[in-house]
Design a protein around this motif. Structure first.
Motif, PDB file in Angstrom:
ATOM      1  N   GLU A 221       0.717  -1.296   0.131  1.00 54.49           N
ATOM      2  CA  GLU A 221      -0.116  -0.242   0.150  1.00 54.49           C
ATOM      3  C   GLU A 221       0.806   1.193  -0.014  1.00 54.49           C
ATOM      4  O   GLU A 221       0.563   2.427  -0.720  1.00 54.49           O
ATOM      5  N   LYS A 222       2.018   1.112   0.656  1.00 54.77           N
ATOM      6  CA  LYS A 222       2.970   2.304   0.764  1.00 54.77           C
ATOM      7  C   LYS A 222       3.447   2.581  -0.805  1.00 54.77           C
ATOM      8  O   LYS A 222       3.540   3.875  -0.996  1.00 54.77           O
ATOM      9  N   CYS A 223       3.800   1.515  -1.424  1.00 57.42           N
ATOM     10  CA  CYS A 223       4.531   1.689  -2.637  1.00 57.42           C
ATOM     11  C   CYS A 223       3.313   2.160  -3.608  1.00 57.42           C
ATOM     12  O   CYS A 223       3.787   3.148  -4.585  1.00 57.42           O
ATOM     13  N   LYS A 224       2.441   1.716  -3.379  1.00 57.81           N
ATOM     14  CA  LYS A 224       1.044   2.154  -4.419  1.00 57.81           C
ATOM     15  C   LYS A 224       0.934   3.683  -4.222  1.00 57.81           C
ATOM     16  O   LYS A 224       0.746   4.444  -5.133  1.00 57.81           O
ATOM     17  N   LYS A 225       0.928   4.063  -3.091  1.00 57.17           N
ATOM     18  CA  LYS A 225       0.664   5.510  -2.672  1.00 57.17           C
ATOM     19  C   LYS A 225       1.728   6.324  -3.406  1.00 57.17           C
ATOM     20  O   LYS A 225       1.609   7.206  -4.006  1.00 57.17           O
ATOM     21  N   THR A 226       3.085   5.906  -3.216  1.00 59.09           N
ATOM     22  CA  THR A 226       4.099   6.708  -3.650  1.00 59.09           C
ATOM     23  C   THR A 226       4.342   6.798  -5.138  1.00 59.09           C
ATOM     24  O   THR A 226       4.396   7.681  -5.698  1.00 59.09           O
ATOM     25  N   ASN A 227       3.788   5.370  -5.887  1.00 55.26           N
ATOM     26  CA  ASN A 227       4.161   5.478  -7.053  1.00 55.26           C
ATOM     27  C   ASN A 227       2.892   6.270  -7.818  1.00 55.26           C
ATOM     28  O   ASN A 227       3.039   6.914  -8.930  1.00 55.26           O
ATOM     29  N   LEU A 228       1.458   6.250  -7.203  1.00 53.72           N
ATOM     30  CA  LEU A 228       0.425   7.029  -7.667  1.00 53.72           C
ATOM     31  C   LEU A 228       0.906   8.573  -7.773  1.00 53.72           C
ATOM     32  O   LEU A 228       0.488   9.233  -8.518  1.00 53.72           O
ATOM     33  N   GLU A 229       1.533   8.845  -6.806  1.00 55.56           N
ATOM     34  CA  GLU A 229       1.796  10.284  -6.463  1.00 55.56           C
ATOM     35  C   GLU A 229       2.758  10.939  -7.530  1.00 55.56           C
ATOM     36  O   GLU A 229       2.831  11.795  -8.042  1.00 55.56           O
ATOM     37  N   MET A 230       3.899   9.744  -7.604  1.00 53.30           N
ATOM     38  CA  MET A 230       4.822  10.021  -8.821  1.00 53.30           C
ATOM     39  C   MET A 230       4.128  10.297 -10.267  1.00 53.30           C
ATOM     40  O   MET A 230       4.508  11.215 -10.776  1.00 53.30           O
ATOM     41  N   LEU A 231       3.498   9.299 -10.403  1.00 51.41           N
ATOM     42  CA  LEU A 231       2.601   9.510 -11.623  1.00 51.41           C
ATOM     43  C   LEU A 231       1.776  10.791 -12.045  1.00 51.41           C
ATOM     44  O   LEU A 231       1.915  11.168 -12.883  1.00 51.41           O
ATOM     45  N   ALA A 232       1.195  11.009 -10.665  1.00 51.82           N
ATOM     46  CA  ALA A 232       0.494  12.667 -10.611  1.00 51.82           C
ATOM     47  C   ALA A 232       1.565  13.614 -10.850  1.00 51.82           C
ATOM     48  O   ALA A 232       1.458  14.471 -11.849  1.00 51.82           O
ATOM     49  N   LYS A 233       2.369  13.628 -10.337  1.00 52.50           N
ATOM     50  CA  LYS A 233       3.681  14.592 -10.371  1.00 52.50           C
ATOM     51  C   LYS A 233       4.143  14.671 -11.981  1.00 52.50           C
ATOM     52  O   LYS A 233       4.476  15.917 -12.260  1.00 52.50           O
ATOM     53  N   TYR A 234       4.255  13.618 -12.566  1.00 56.50           N
ATOM     54  CA  TYR A 234       4.636  13.511 -13.925  1.00 56.50           C
ATOM     55  C   TYR A 234       3.529  13.767 -14.890  1.00 56.50           C
ATOM     56  O   TYR A 234       3.450  13.730 -15.984  1.00 56.50           O
ATOM     57  N   LYS A 235       2.413  14.193 -14.263  1.00 59.89           N
ATOM     58  CA  LYS A 235       1.121  14.389 -15.177  1.00 59.89           C
ATOM     59  C   LYS A 235       0.809  13.445 -15.921  1.00 59.89           C
ATOM     60  O   LYS A 235       0.194  13.689 -17.126  1.00 59.89           O
ATOM     61  N   ILE A 236       0.772  12.243 -15.377  1.00 59.18           N
ATOM     62  CA  ILE A 236       0.253  11.014 -16.049  1.00 59.18           C
ATOM     63  C   ILE A 236      -0.916  10.703 -15.392  1.00 59.18           C
ATOM     64  O   ILE A 236      -1.368  10.635 -14.482  1.00 59.18           O
ATOM     65  N   ASN A 237      -2.162  10.598 -16.393  1.00 59.30           N
ATOM     66  CA  ASN A 237      -3.682  10.290 -16.094  1.00 59.30           C
ATOM     67  C   ASN A 237      -3.562   8.974 -15.145  1.00 59.30           C
ATOM     68  O   ASN A 237      -3.139   7.921 -15.857  1.00 59.30           O
ATOM     69  N   ILE A 238      -4.073   8.832 -14.078  1.00 60.77           N
ATOM     70  CA  ILE A 238      -4.489   7.737 -13.500  1.00 60.77           C
ATOM     71  C   ILE A 238      -6.070   7.538 -13.280  1.00 60.77           C
ATOM     72  O   ILE A 238      -6.296   6.258 -12.573  1.00 60.77           O
TER      73      ILE A 238
END
Length: 238
Positions: A221-238
């Motif tokens: 769950e920690k990894c998911k939160k971090t990776n989704l935040e990074m995707l958002a930071k890179y402006k990738i639609n999730i």
């Protein structure tokens, strides 16, 4: 026109309609599915064999949002560095998606035929890579994909490295013996031992230890939160 610009323009024509978007920071087309899977396709420059030409290959892959970057060597690296590294680590050259390993040398071009060659590579990408990706729709099918194309990401589950936590999230109990199908009989005993040491034993160690199992689920769950935040930071639609 540069080869990167040609790649972006040509591939955008068909990848955009597939739900991909181009990320300039990653220099790849990226698509996120169900907030769990990350598909990506990019270009890498490679040497050319013919004098005066230039070369490139297509690199693509899939990873989950549970991909962990907690190996010991990652300590002194930033989250941005590790996020970009995870794409490099899980990418495969286009030849790996070909049953006959065609296109292992990549594609050669010159100024006159650059667009034509990039368009040809796009046709081959549609033929070899997209059908493989289409079969990966959830974490269970991702495990099947990883076994065939990127089995190392599933190793050492008890250490929570790479994408091994997906085994726990899918309640996986496979013996991984399909990995031996194409191996010589004389090598199977040794390889079976390697599989047990790297994949099944570490996974079962997590299942057999309630505290370790809880820690694995929390790490996922920690990894998911971090990776989704990074995707958002890179402006990738999730």
């Amino acid at each position: 026109m540069t080869i990167n610009k040609a790649f972006k323009d040509v591939y955008c024509k068909f990848l955009k309609e597939q739900g991909y978007q181009y990320c300039a920071k990653l220099q790849r087309f990226v698509k996120v599915v169900n907030k769990e899977l990350i598909y990506f396709i990019g270009l890498k420059k490679v040497p050319a064999w013919i004098k005066g030409n230039k070369g490139f290959t297509i690199k693509a892959g899939i990873m989950s949002v549970y991909f962990s970057k907690c190996a010991e060597w990652t300590v002194n690296h930033s989250e941005d560095e590790l996020f970009k590294w995870s794409f490099d680590y899980t990418a495969h050259e286009i030849c790996m998606f070909s049953p006959t390993r065609e296109y292992g040398m990549g594609f050669e071009y010159n100024e006159e035929n650059m667009i034509e060659v990039v368009e040809k590579s796009a046709e081959i990408t549609r033929e070899l890579i997209l059908p493989v990706f289409a079969e990966v729709t959830d974490l269970t099918s991702y495990v099947k994909y990883a076994k065939e194309y990127a089995v190392n990401v599933l190793r050492m589950c008890d250490k929570f490295i790479d994408d091994s936590l997906v085994l726990i999230l899918t309640n996986n109990h496979d013996d991984f013996m399909e990995c031996l199908q194409n191996e010589k009989e004389c090598e199977r005993t040794f390889l079976k031992q390697c599989i047990e040491e790297s994949f099944t034993a570490p996974r079962d160690k997590v299942y057999d230890n309630p505290e370790l199992l809880k820690a694995a689920q929390e790490e996922a769950e920690k990894c998911k939160k971090t990776n989704l935040e990074m995707l958002a930071k890179y402006k990738i639609n999730i």
